[in-house]
Scaffold this motif. Structure first.
Motif, PDB file in Angstrom:
ATOM      1  N   TYR A  49      29.019  19.381  21.004  1.00  0.00           N
ATOM      2  CA  TYR A  49      28.956  18.369  20.023  1.00  0.00           C
ATOM      3  C   TYR A  49      27.660  17.883  19.830  1.00  0.00           C
ATOM      4  O   TYR A  49      26.998  17.350  20.710  1.00  0.00           O
ATOM      5  CB  TYR A  49      30.138  17.425  20.623  1.00  0.00           C
ATOM      6  N   ILE A  50      27.097  17.708  18.557  1.00  0.00           N
ATOM      7  CA  ILE A  50      25.750  17.117  18.130  1.00  0.00           C
ATOM      8  C   ILE A  50      26.021  15.483  18.015  1.00  0.00           C
ATOM      9  O   ILE A  50      25.243  14.878  18.567  1.00  0.00           O
ATOM     10  CB  ILE A  50      25.403  17.789  17.140  1.00  0.00           C
ATOM     11  N   GLY A  51      26.995  15.071  17.124  1.00  0.00           N
ATOM     12  CA  GLY A  51      27.020  13.700  16.983  1.00  0.00           C
ATOM     13  C   GLY A  51      27.943  13.297  15.822  1.00  0.00           C
ATOM     14  O   GLY A  51      28.714  14.277  15.182  1.00  0.00           O
ATOM     15  N   SER A  52      28.160  12.195  15.410  1.00  0.00           N
ATOM     16  CA  SER A  52      29.180  11.695  14.339  1.00  0.00           C
ATOM     17  C   SER A  52      28.317  10.696  13.488  1.00  0.00           C
ATOM     18  O   SER A  52      27.137   9.915  13.999  1.00  0.00           O
ATOM     19  CB  SER A  52      30.376  10.800  14.987  1.00  0.00           C
ATOM     20  N   ASN A  57      23.692   7.430   7.672  1.00  0.00           N
ATOM     21  CA  ASN A  57      23.147   8.178   8.839  1.00  0.00           C
ATOM     22  C   ASN A  57      23.291   9.635   8.472  1.00  0.00           C
ATOM     23  O   ASN A  57      24.553  10.093   8.279  1.00  0.00           O
ATOM     24  CB  ASN A  57      23.898   7.752  10.294  1.00  0.00           C
ATOM     25  N   VAL A  58      21.944  10.345   8.612  1.00  0.00           N
ATOM     26  CA  VAL A  58      22.292  11.894   8.297  1.00  0.00           C
ATOM     27  C   VAL A  58      22.127  12.586   9.615  1.00  0.00           C
ATOM     28  O   VAL A  58      21.446  12.371  10.593  1.00  0.00           O
ATOM     29  CB  VAL A  58      20.957  12.093   7.528  1.00  0.00           C
ATOM     30  N   PRO A  59      22.937  13.690   9.397  1.00  0.00           N
ATOM     31  CA  PRO A  59      22.934  14.537  10.728  1.00  0.00           C
ATOM     32  C   PRO A  59      21.631  15.255  10.947  1.00  0.00           C
ATOM     33  O   PRO A  59      20.936  15.457  10.001  1.00  0.00           O
ATOM     34  CB  PRO A  59      24.250  15.543  10.362  1.00  0.00           C
ATOM     35  N   ALA A 115      36.847   9.996  11.160  1.00  0.00           N
ATOM     36  CA  ALA A 115      36.377   8.778  10.277  1.00  0.00           C
ATOM     37  C   ALA A 115      34.840   9.097  10.270  1.00  0.00           C
ATOM     38  O   ALA A 115      34.198   7.919  10.075  1.00  0.00           O
ATOM     39  CB  ALA A 115      36.902   7.689  10.776  1.00  0.00           C
ATOM     40  N   ALA A 116      34.243   9.948  10.327  1.00  0.00           N
ATOM     41  CA  ALA A 116      32.858  10.320  10.091  1.00  0.00           C
ATOM     42  C   ALA A 116      32.467  11.837  10.178  1.00  0.00           C
ATOM     43  O   ALA A 116      33.599  12.689  10.158  1.00  0.00           O
ATOM     44  CB  ALA A 116      32.202   9.751  11.513  1.00  0.00           C
ATOM     45  N   VAL A 117      31.297  12.067   9.573  1.00  0.00           N
ATOM     46  CA  VAL A 117      30.961  13.578   9.663  1.00  0.00           C
ATOM     47  C   VAL A 117      30.590  13.888  10.967  1.00  0.00           C
ATOM     48  O   VAL A 117      29.683  13.431  11.831  1.00  0.00           O
ATOM     49  CB  VAL A 117      29.672  13.692   8.684  1.00  0.00           C
ATOM     50  N   ASN A 118      31.602  14.577  11.825  1.00  0.00           N
ATOM     51  CA  ASN A 118      31.195  15.306  13.116  1.00  0.00           C
ATOM     52  C   ASN A 118      30.622  16.607  13.084  1.00  0.00           C
ATOM     53  O   ASN A 118      31.137  17.707  12.446  1.00  0.00           O
ATOM     54  CB  ASN A 118      32.654  15.476  13.864  1.00  0.00           C
ATOM     55  N   ASP A 152      32.867  18.958  10.619  1.00  0.00           N
ATOM     56  CA  ASP A 152      34.095  18.597  10.705  1.00  0.00           C
ATOM     57  C   ASP A 152      34.321  17.151   9.717  1.00  0.00           C
ATOM     58  O   ASP A 152      33.688  16.015  10.261  1.00  0.00           O
ATOM     59  CB  ASP A 152      34.647  18.234  12.010  1.00  0.00           C
ATOM     60  N   LEU A 153      34.179  17.254   8.753  1.00  0.00           N
ATOM     61  CA  LEU A 153      34.222  16.054   7.472  1.00  0.00           C
ATOM     62  C   LEU A 153      35.457  15.174   7.494  1.00  0.00           C
ATOM     63  O   LEU A 153      36.540  15.698   7.710  1.00  0.00           O
ATOM     64  CB  LEU A 153      34.261  16.558   5.979  1.00  0.00           C
ATOM     65  N   PRO A 154      35.413  14.086   7.255  1.00  0.00           N
ATOM     66  CA  PRO A 154      36.507  12.951   7.206  1.00  0.00           C
ATOM     67  C   PRO A 154      37.456  13.448   6.274  1.00  0.00           C
ATOM     68  O   PRO A 154      37.266  14.072   5.168  1.00  0.00           O
ATOM     69  CB  PRO A 154      35.897  11.803   6.897  1.00  0.00           C
TER      70      PRO A 154
END
Length: 254
Positions: A49-52, A57-59, A115-118, A152-154
């Motif tokens: 898992y990298i982040g949400s 906020n940009v991955p 509820a975020a770009v995971n 994994d998009l919202p």
């Protein structure tokens, strides 16, 4: 002829596409896609898992191709992502008792849980293949290089979010899809038991307009009997105007 030869390491040669600018048959997006190193599931060591990411906020840039999963809330994006990752880990020999821990996509009990770009990363298998090395690679994104990114998009179509949160979610998803250089494929998931909605068609059209390669997959096919599956898939294909061979059939259960 658009192809070049290269050795695959076992003495034989394989043909690869000519991605140089002298090949006028390729668009810039096609050239970028073909330039990526081919993903080999047999050389994968787990998922991290990298982040949400919400709003502006940009991955982080992983430097590898990424696949984005989209669809209505509760269509099964996170569950399918986990099933695919389990399959990759088992195929690479990391599914036994000696396998290290692997992060999982966050699956909620209620619709709208994403509820975020995971962002997740499939990690490369460390050299040596020892138990200690596998454990280290699977437990930390920094201990092994990513070989493929999964976003994994919202989910869309679910209104149980505050107005501000919904705006941040939409901004994050649109920013990711519209500017992500690493995005190699968008997978739009639709429930095989449901008639495609206007939202499904709108997302498909938006991806097409953005120039994102698209595959449509029908989820939860295990919940349909053999006699009902064929007509259901035809209804999805007709409702979205899909080419032959789509939608793909997927299930996080079977």
């Amino acid at each position: 002829d658009g192809e070049s030869s290269s050795s695959n390491g076992n003495g034989s040669s394989s043909k690869r596409a000519d991605v140089s600018r002298s090949n006028a048959l390729l668009s810039e997006s096609d050239r970028s896609l073909l330039s990526w190193k081919r993903f080999n599931p047999d050389q994968s060591g787990g998922m991290a898992y990298i982040g949400s990411y919400l709003g502006k906020n940009v991955p982080p840039q992983l430097g590898v191709p990424e696949v984005a999963f989209l669809g209505r809330s509760n269509v099964g994006k996170s569950s399918l992502l986990n099933r695919l990752t389990e399959t990759v880990v088992k195929r690479s020999g990391g599914g036994g008792a000696d396998a290290g821990p692997t992060d999982r996509a966050r699956v909620g009990k209620t619709p709208g849980a994403t509820a975020a770009v995971n962002l997740y990363a499939i990690l490369g298998k460390p050299k040596g293949g020892s138990k200690r090395a596998l454990n280290a690679a699977a437990s930390s994104a920094s201990s092994s290089k990513p070989v493929l990114g999964l976003a994994d998009l919202p989910g869309f179509g679910y209104a149980k979010l505050s107005k501000d949160t919904k705006a941040n979610v939409e901004q994050a998803a649109e920013k990711y899809l519209g500017s992500r250089r690493e995005l190699a494929l968008g997978v739009l998931l639709v429930d095989a038991r449901r008639v495609p909605s206007d939202d499904d068609r709108a997302v498909l059209a938006a991806l097409y307009d953005m120039g994102v390669p698209i595959v449509v997959a029908a989820t939860k096919v295990d919940k349909l009997g053999s006699n009902a599956l064929g007509p259901a898939l035809e209804e999805v294909a007709d409702g979205l105007g899909l080419p032959d061979g789509q939608p793909l059939c997927v299930s996080s259960v079977t």
